[in-house]
Motif scaffolding. Structure first.
Motif, mmCIF file in Angstrom:
data_model
loop_
_atom_site.group_PDB
_atom_site.id
_atom_site.type_symbol
_atom_site.label_atom_id
_atom_site.label_comp_id
_atom_site.label_asym_id
_atom_site.label_seq_id
_atom_site.Cartn_x
_atom_site.Cartn_y
_atom_site.Cartn_z
ATOM 1 N N ALA A 1 0.805 -1.219 0.000
ATOM 2 C CA ALA A 1 0.000 0.000 0.000
ATOM 3 C C ALA A 1 0.834 1.263 0.000
ATOM 4 O O ALA A 1 0.360 2.333 -0.404
ATOM 5 C CB ALA A 1 -0.943 0.007 1.201
ATOM 6 N N CYS B 1 0.826 5.381 7.762
ATOM 7 C CA CYS B 1 1.378 4.418 6.813
ATOM 8 C C CYS B 1 1.775 3.114 7.489
ATOM 9 O O CYS B 1 2.014 2.110 6.813
ATOM 10 C CB CYS B 1 2.567 5.015 6.062
ATOM 11 S SG CYS B 1 4.144 4.930 6.939
ATOM 12 N N LEU C 1 -5.058 -0.442 8.764
ATOM 13 C CA LEU C 1 -6.423 0.078 8.834
ATOM 14 C C LEU C 1 -6.581 1.431 8.144
ATOM 15 O O LEU C 1 -7.700 1.919 7.996
ATOM 16 C CB LEU C 1 -6.858 0.210 10.299
ATOM 17 C CG LEU C 1 -6.871 -1.078 11.129
ATOM 18 C CD1 LEU C 1 -7.295 -0.775 12.559
ATOM 19 C CD2 LEU C 1 -7.775 -2.127 10.508
ATOM 20 N N SER C 2 -5.487 2.044 7.703
ATOM 21 C CA SER C 2 -5.553 3.373 7.102
ATOM 22 C C SER C 2 -6.192 3.331 5.722
ATOM 23 O O SER C 2 -5.962 2.401 4.941
ATOM 24 C CB SER C 2 -4.150 3.972 6.998
ATOM 25 O OG SER C 2 -3.583 4.157 8.281
ATOM 26 N N ASP C 3 -6.991 4.359 5.418
ATOM 27 C CA ASP C 3 -7.598 4.446 4.091
ATOM 28 C C ASP C 3 -6.655 5.178 3.137
ATOM 29 O O ASP C 3 -5.583 5.651 3.529
ATOM 30 C CB ASP C 3 -8.967 5.131 4.157
ATOM 31 C CG ASP C 3 -8.903 6.550 4.708
ATOM 32 O OD1 ASP C 3 -7.870 7.232 4.545
ATOM 33 O OD2 ASP C 3 -9.903 6.992 5.317
ATOM 34 N N GLN C 4 -7.064 5.304 1.868
ATOM 35 C CA GLN C 4 -6.172 5.871 0.867
ATOM 36 C C GLN C 4 -5.834 7.328 1.164
ATOM 37 O O GLN C 4 -4.709 7.769 0.955
ATOM 38 C CB GLN C 4 -6.790 5.755 -0.530
ATOM 39 C CG GLN C 4 -5.818 6.082 -1.664
ATOM 40 C CD GLN C 4 -4.574 5.214 -1.628
ATOM 41 O OE1 GLN C 4 -4.658 3.986 -1.571
ATOM 42 N NE2 GLN C 4 -3.407 5.834 -1.655
ATOM 43 N N ALA C 5 -6.807 8.081 1.641
ATOM 44 C CA ALA C 5 -6.550 9.483 1.970
ATOM 45 C C ALA C 5 -5.487 9.594 3.060
ATOM 46 O O ALA C 5 -4.604 10.468 2.999
ATOM 47 C CB ALA C 5 -7.837 10.168 2.401
ATOM 48 N N GLN C 6 -5.568 8.734 4.053
ATOM 49 C CA GLN C 6 -4.569 8.748 5.120
ATOM 50 C C GLN C 6 -3.194 8.336 4.600
ATOM 51 O O GLN C 6 -2.169 8.913 4.991
ATOM 52 C CB GLN C 6 -5.011 7.822 6.257
ATOM 53 C CG GLN C 6 -6.225 8.328 7.022
ATOM 54 C CD GLN C 6 -6.745 7.305 8.007
ATOM 55 O OE1 GLN C 6 -6.972 6.133 7.657
ATOM 56 N NE2 GLN C 6 -6.950 7.723 9.243
ATOM 57 N N LEU C 7 -3.172 7.353 3.702
ATOM 58 C CA LEU C 7 -1.893 6.915 3.142
ATOM 59 C C LEU C 7 -1.271 8.007 2.278
ATOM 60 O O LEU C 7 -0.051 8.206 2.297
ATOM 61 C CB LEU C 7 -2.086 5.634 2.330
ATOM 62 C CG LEU C 7 -2.505 4.400 3.138
ATOM 63 C CD1 LEU C 7 -2.731 3.212 2.199
ATOM 64 C CD2 LEU C 7 -1.450 4.052 4.179
ATOM 65 N N ASP C 8 -2.089 8.712 1.535
ATOM 66 C CA ASP C 8 -1.574 9.820 0.730
ATOM 67 C C ASP C 8 -0.989 10.904 1.630
ATOM 68 O O ASP C 8 0.070 11.479 1.335
ATOM 69 C CB ASP C 8 -2.690 10.406 -0.136
ATOM 70 C CG ASP C 8 -3.132 9.465 -1.248
ATOM 71 O OD1 ASP C 8 -2.386 8.515 -1.561
ATOM 72 O OD2 ASP C 8 -4.235 9.676 -1.799
#
Length: 368
Positions: free
Chosen positions: A63, A156, A160-167
């Motif tokens: 991810a 990161c 459990l993090s979503d894509q917005a959090q990963l970005d």
């Protein structure tokens, strides 16, 4: 209940006791992994050379691979074995062990702590990172910015993090790297900690940047959870208000640790505790369960601030033992002392654990 959900359960410890009664190393069919729940089994896995911190086929989570957060992750000493782990550790660990307790106390005392939920949050999550930043030579304003970026970067590290959090974590990693480049270029930096790290470090600059970011990220959730769980202990046992903060923190990290479990990945066929393991097997180590094992600590289910010969797996063991455990305990103790000095009405706070697969980190809110 299962061994992962247990981390944020209201009281996972009776369940952990049931797991220990089943045997030290048991296969969990639904999770498709081995579970080590006793002190003996956890110690054996942590010490085994074929039990690694990351799976060989995925050294960096898919991810985040390809971005700056992934580059940082791949260079962290806690996520590597062999020389990639030993080199940064040998540079960073000695300095962390020599940090003056009085300096930590002064840095914590200098921060404004207010007796409401927002104040608790800042003291638990932002304050410890600001202390580490100050020890490295950052200004207070830079420390506040770094604490905010660290809050975004740690996303990161969670599945459990979503894509917005990963970005946001990718961007935060870029910004944190920028701060560290400027710090290392600053000829006026007078930090003994940073000078010692630079003098001992023999790797490439990117590895150094990554592992200094790692100091911030490891400080963030784990220290916050230690402080928060100590506050919960005080709420449940008001007589602890009369105890030394250092003793409350020391017992909290054993009795109700912020890091409930960790994982190891079997790199080659081996046998541990009479169990044959294959390459690719996953082992979930229930550190919190091992801490409550009567074979490790007498009266293990009792919170004793004056516990003799306290033993704990909260900070790991062996080659991956947390190099900053003394600093973490010092920051947590100083922060708990300062919070309680402001006499917050702790019984008026509501709280819940942050969603996590391995952390037990309470977040407080004003009940009204």
């Amino acid at each position: 209940m299962d061994p992962i959900i247990a981390a944020t359960h209201a009281d996972p410890y009776p369940y952990y006791a049931q797991l220990r009664a089943q045997g030290g190393l048991v296969f969990h069919e639904r999770l498709n992994m081995w579970v080590a729940s006793t002190a003996r089994a956890v110690a054996a896995v942590l010490a085994h050379p074929d039990c690694h911190v990351r799976p060989a086929q995925e050294p960096v989570p898919k991810a985040i691979a390809g971005g700056m957060a992934g580059k940082v992750f791949g260079q962290l000493m806690r996520m590597n074995e062999g020389e990639r782990q030993r080199c940064p550790r040998s540079a960073i660990e000695p300095g962390l062990a020599l940090i003056d307790v009085d300096e930590v106390n002064s840095l914590v005392a200098a921060r404004l702590i207010t007796p409401h939920a927002d104040g608790l949050y800042n003291a638990m999550f932002r304050g410890p990172v600001c202390v580490v930043a100050a020890l490295l030579g950052f200004t207070p304003a830079q420390g506040r910015a770094i604490s905010e970026l660290t809050a975004e970067f740690v996303a990161c590290l969670s599945p459990l993090s979503d894509q917005a959090q990963l970005d946001a974590a990718q961007a935060a990693a870029e910004h944190l790297r920028g701060y560290l480049i400027e710090l290392l270029d600053d000829s006026d930096n007078n930090s003994p900690l940073l000078a010692g790290i630079r003098g001992r470090f023999t790797g490439d600059p990117e590895t150094l940047f990554a592992n200094l970011i790692g100091l911030f990220s490891q400080t963030f959730d784990a220290t916050a959870g230690l402080i928060g769980n100590a506050l919960l202990a005080v709420i449940r046992h008001p007589l602890l208000l009369e105890a030394r903060a250092e003793d409350v923190i020391a017992e909290t990290q054993r009795f109700d640790p912020s890091v409930q479990n960790t994982r190891r990945f079997v790199a080659a066929p081996c046998e541990i505790e009479g169990v044959s393991l294959d390459s690719g097997d996953v082992i979930l180590l229930l550190l919190a369960s091992a801490n409550r094992d009567p074979q490790l600590n007498d009266r293990a289910d009792v919170f004793l601030v004056d516990r003799p010969q306290r033993r704990s797996f909260t900070f790991g063991a062996g080659r991956h033992h947390c190099p900053g455990h003394v600093l973490a305990l010092g920051i947590a103790s100083a922060t708990l002392r300062e919070i309680l000095a402001h006499r917050p009405a702790l019984e008026q706070f509501a709280w819940a654990y942050r969603p996590s697969l391995n952390g037990r980190v309470p977040v407080f809110r004003d009940a009204s």
